[in-house]
Design an enzyme around this catalytic site. Sequence first.
Site, PDB file in Angstrom:
ATOM      1  N   TYR A   1       0.980  -1.118  -0.085  1.00 48.93           N
ATOM      2  CA  TYR A   1       0.198  -0.075  -0.133  1.00 48.93           C
ATOM      3  C   TYR A   1       0.891   1.059   0.090  1.00 48.93           C
ATOM      4  O   TYR A   1       0.767   2.158  -0.772  1.00 48.93           O
ATOM      5  CB  TYR A   1      -1.004   0.127   1.091  1.00 48.93           C
ATOM      6  CG  TYR A   1      -1.719   1.378   1.345  1.00 48.93           C
ATOM      7  CD1 TYR A   1      -2.542   1.399   0.455  1.00 48.93           C
ATOM      8  CD2 TYR A   1      -1.650   2.128   2.417  1.00 48.93           C
ATOM      9  CE1 TYR A   1      -3.451   2.655   0.261  1.00 48.93           C
ATOM     10  CE2 TYR A   1      -2.650   3.284   2.350  1.00 48.93           C
ATOM     11  CZ  TYR A   1      -3.339   3.552   1.381  1.00 48.93           C
ATOM     12  OH  TYR A   1      -4.028   4.506   1.268  1.00 48.93           O
TER      13      TYR A   1
ATOM     14  N   GLY B   1      -3.632  11.273   6.785  1.00 46.50           N
ATOM     15  CA  GLY B   1      -3.331  10.477   7.747  1.00 46.50           C
ATOM     16  C   GLY B   1      -4.609   9.523   7.894  1.00 46.50           C
ATOM     17  O   GLY B   1      -5.454   9.446   6.930  1.00 46.50           O
TER      18      GLY B   1
ATOM     19  N   GLU C   1     -14.796   4.195   4.704  1.00 43.50           N
ATOM     20  CA  GLU C   1     -14.849   2.726   4.666  1.00 43.50           C
ATOM     21  C   GLU C   1     -13.785   1.989   4.621  1.00 43.50           C
ATOM     22  O   GLU C   1     -13.474   0.982   4.260  1.00 43.50           O
ATOM     23  CB  GLU C   1     -15.988   2.087   3.594  1.00 43.50           C
ATOM     24  CG  GLU C   1     -17.296   2.689   3.667  1.00 43.50           C
ATOM     25  CD  GLU C   1     -18.375   2.527   2.600  1.00 43.50           C
ATOM     26  OE1 GLU C   1     -18.084   1.908   1.656  1.00 43.50           O
ATOM     27  OE2 GLU C   1     -19.377   3.338   2.630  1.00 43.50           O
ATOM     28  N   PHE C   2     -12.558   2.873   4.513  1.00 48.39           N
ATOM     29  CA  PHE C   2     -11.293   2.542   4.054  1.00 48.39           C
ATOM     30  C   PHE C   2     -10.884   1.121   4.820  1.00 48.39           C
ATOM     31  O   PHE C   2     -10.459   0.167   4.273  1.00 48.39           O
ATOM     32  CB  PHE C   2     -10.280   3.535   4.449  1.00 48.39           C
ATOM     33  CG  PHE C   2      -8.697   3.330   4.165  1.00 48.39           C
ATOM     34  CD1 PHE C   2      -8.254   3.462   2.755  1.00 48.39           C
ATOM     35  CD2 PHE C   2      -7.902   2.908   5.200  1.00 48.39           C
ATOM     36  CE1 PHE C   2      -6.955   3.035   2.642  1.00 48.39           C
ATOM     37  CE2 PHE C   2      -6.642   2.641   4.771  1.00 48.39           C
ATOM     38  CZ  PHE C   2      -6.086   2.860   3.779  1.00 48.39           C
TER      39      PHE C   2
HETATM   40  P1  NDP Z   1     -13.551   4.521   0.848  1.00 47.51           P
HETATM   41  O1  NDP Z   1     -13.298   2.821   0.926  1.00 47.51           O
HETATM   42  O2  NDP Z   1     -14.423   4.970   1.714  1.00 47.51           O
HETATM   43  O3  NDP Z   1     -13.868   4.790  -0.643  1.00 47.51           O
HETATM   44  C1  NDP Z   1     -13.133   4.201  -1.602  1.00 47.51           C
HETATM   45  C2  NDP Z   1     -13.686   4.875  -2.924  1.00 47.51           C
HETATM   46  O4  NDP Z   1     -13.116   4.280  -4.079  1.00 47.51           O
HETATM   47  C3  NDP Z   1     -15.089   4.308  -3.100  1.00 47.51           C
HETATM   48  O5  NDP Z   1     -15.913   5.244  -3.859  1.00 47.51           O
HETATM   49  C4  NDP Z   1     -14.947   3.118  -4.330  1.00 47.51           C
HETATM   50  O6  NDP Z   1     -16.175   3.089  -5.012  1.00 47.51           O
HETATM   51  C5  NDP Z   1     -13.616   3.775  -4.919  1.00 47.51           C
HETATM   52  N1  NDP Z   1     -12.949   2.262  -5.580  1.00 47.51           N
HETATM   53  C6  NDP Z   1     -12.437   1.725  -5.147  1.00 47.51           C
HETATM   54  N2  NDP Z   1     -12.108   0.710  -5.804  1.00 47.51           N
HETATM   55  C7  NDP Z   1     -12.380   0.924  -7.064  1.00 47.51           C
HETATM   56  C8  NDP Z   1     -12.191   0.474  -8.507  1.00 47.51           C
HETATM   57  N3  NDP Z   1     -11.761  -0.902  -8.665  1.00 47.51           N
HETATM   58  N4  NDP Z   1     -12.866   0.910  -9.562  1.00 47.51           N
HETATM   59  C9  NDP Z   1     -13.571   2.397  -9.189  1.00 47.51           C
HETATM   60  N5  NDP Z   1     -13.702   2.739  -7.969  1.00 47.51           N
HETATM   61  C10 NDP Z   1     -13.219   2.139  -6.924  1.00 47.51           C
HETATM   62  O7  NDP Z   1     -12.211   5.189   1.181  1.00 47.51           O
HETATM   63  P2  NDP Z   1     -11.510   6.487   1.258  1.00 47.51           P
HETATM   64  O8  NDP Z   1     -12.593   7.490   0.912  1.00 47.51           O
HETATM   65  O9  NDP Z   1     -10.930   6.554   2.594  1.00 47.51           O
HETATM   66  O10 NDP Z   1     -10.338   6.610   0.257  1.00 47.51           O
HETATM   67  C11 NDP Z   1     -10.247   7.252  -0.873  1.00 47.51           C
HETATM   68  C12 NDP Z   1      -8.848   7.783  -1.157  1.00 47.51           C
HETATM   69  O11 NDP Z   1      -8.362   8.318  -0.113  1.00 47.51           O
HETATM   70  C13 NDP Z   1      -8.082   6.339  -1.526  1.00 47.51           C
HETATM   71  O12 NDP Z   1      -7.213   6.757  -2.602  1.00 47.51           O
HETATM   72  C14 NDP Z   1      -7.093   6.150  -0.288  1.00 47.51           C
HETATM   73  O13 NDP Z   1      -6.080   5.321  -0.316  1.00 47.51           O
HETATM   74  C15 NDP Z   1      -7.203   7.497   0.275  1.00 47.51           C
HETATM   75  N6  NDP Z   1      -6.640   7.590   1.693  1.00 47.51           N
HETATM   76  C16 NDP Z   1      -7.458   7.348   2.562  1.00 47.51           C
HETATM   77  C17 NDP Z   1      -7.221   7.310   4.013  1.00 47.51           C
HETATM   78  C18 NDP Z   1      -7.977   6.739   5.061  1.00 47.51           C
HETATM   79  O14 NDP Z   1      -7.549   6.621   6.260  1.00 47.51           O
HETATM   80  N7  NDP Z   1      -9.127   6.558   5.034  1.00 47.51           N
HETATM   81  C19 NDP Z   1      -5.947   8.101   4.329  1.00 47.51           C
HETATM   82  C20 NDP Z   1      -5.054   8.543   3.173  1.00 47.51           C
HETATM   83  C21 NDP Z   1      -5.303   8.459   1.749  1.00 47.51           C
HETATM   84  P3  NDP Z   1     -16.893   1.648  -5.470  1.00 47.51           P
HETATM   85  O15 NDP Z   1     -16.818   0.630  -4.383  1.00 47.51           O
HETATM   86  O16 NDP Z   1     -18.411   2.160  -5.549  1.00 47.51           O
HETATM   87  O17 NDP Z   1     -16.198   1.381  -6.797  1.00 47.51           O
HETATM   88  C1  8X3 Z   2      -4.528   5.683   4.807  1.00 48.66           C
HETATM   89  C2  8X3 Z   2      -3.776   5.919   6.085  1.00 48.66           C
HETATM   90  O1  8X3 Z   2      -2.162   5.093   7.727  1.00 48.66           O
HETATM   91  O2  8X3 Z   2      -3.847   3.546   6.910  1.00 48.66           O
HETATM   92  O3  8X3 Z   2      -3.878   6.191   3.506  1.00 48.66           O
HETATM   93  O4  8X3 Z   2      -1.999   4.236   5.644  1.00 48.66           O
HETATM   94  S1  8X3 Z   2      -3.021   4.612   6.539  1.00 48.66           S
END
Ligand code: NDP
Ligand code: 8X3
Length: 252
Positions: free
Chosen positions: A151, A182, A187-188
Site C-alpha cells: 500500500y 493520515g 470505509e477504508f
Molecule cells: P472508501 O473505501 O470510503 O472509498 C473508496 C472509493 O474508491 C469508493 O468510492 C469506491 O467506490 C472507489 N473504488 C475502490 N476501488 C475501485 C475500483 N476498482 N474502481 C472504481 N472505484 C473504486 O475510502 P476513502 O474515502 O478513505 O479512500 C479514498 C482515497 O483516499 C483512497 O485513494 C485512499 O487510499 C485515500 N486515503 C484514505 C485514507 C484513510 O485513512 N481513509 C488516508 C489517506 C488516503 P466503489 O466501491 O463504488 O467502486
Molecule cells: C491511509 C492511511 O495510515 O492507513 O492511507 O496508511 S494509513
Amino acid sequence: MAKIALITGATSGIGKATAEEFAKHGIRLVLCGRRQERLESIERALSKQTDVCTLNFDVRDKTKTLEAISSLPKQFQDIDILINNAGNAHGLDPIQSGSLDDWDAMMDINVKGLLYVSKAIIPGMTNRKFGHIINIGSSAGKEVYPKGNVYCASKHAVLAITEGMRIDLNPFGIKVTAINPGLVETEFSRVRFKGGEQADSVYKGYKALQAKDVADVIYFAVSRPAHVNIADVLMFCTAQANSTIVNKTDSQ
Ligand code: NDP
Ligand code: 8X3
C-alpha cells in the site's frame, strides 16, 4: 460557466464528501464508482444543487475506463478538475505473507487506475491549456510503516506520478496537487480488513480525520486564484503524529 469536476471513488468516504462540498459551490459533477445504487442516490441528492452525471466503471479495466469517459454527454466533456481519489488498502500483512491478490488490487487500482483515468482526461486539458488534477495520495506515500509495504509503495508511486504530471503539464498551465491525509474515518478500514472488528477498532480512542475535513482542503486547493497552485498537502488529525504514533487516550 461553472466548472466541471470528475471525481473517482465518489460513492463513499473522501470522494463522496468532496462531491457534496463541490455541489455546495455549484461545481458541476461527473461522479464515478462501481456501486450503481449509491451513484444513483448521490446523483438524486446533489442534483438539487448542481448538474450531475454518473459513470459506472472499474478503474482496473483500461478499456471500460476510456470508453466510459469518452461516452460523457457533450455538456460534461470539458473536465476542468480531476480528482483521482478511487483507491484502497487491501490487507495489512508482512511482506513474507502478503496476498498476491491484495498486491494486484492495490497496484491496479491505486496506481494503474489513476493513470488510465488521467490518460482519458489530460488531452482535453492540454488542448484547452487549462485544468487542475488533484491526486489523493496518503501519509503512506511519505513514509513506510510496518506491514504497509505494498500500500505504501502504491502511494509513493502516486506522489511520483503527481510530481511527474506537474513537470510535464507545466507548459500547459495545468495545476497538479497531491493531498495526503493520515487516518480518515471512512470505509477504508472495512475494505482493508475485509469487514470485521479489526476495522472498527482502527478509529477507536481518538478523533480521526473525517471525510469532510479532507474535502474542505480539496475545495480550498481548487478555489485558489489562477496563479496559485497548492502542490502538496500532508494532513493528520491532532491525535496523529505520523504513521505509527497515534495518541489513543479517549475512553470510547
Ligand atoms: P472508501 O473505501 O470510503 O472509498 C473508496 C472509493 O474508491 C469508493 O468510492 C469506491 O467506490 C472507489 N473504488 C475502490 N476501488 C475501485 C475500483 N476498482 N474502481 C472504481 N472505484 C473504486 O475510502 P476513502 O474515502 O478513505 O479512500 C479514498 C482515497 O483516499 C483512497 O485513494 C485512499 O487510499 C485515500 N486515503 C484514505 C485514507 C484513510 O485513512 N481513509 C488516508 C489517506 C488516503 P466503489 O466501491 O463504488 O467502486
Ligand atoms: C491511509 C492511511 O495510515 O492507513 O492511507 O496508511 S494509513
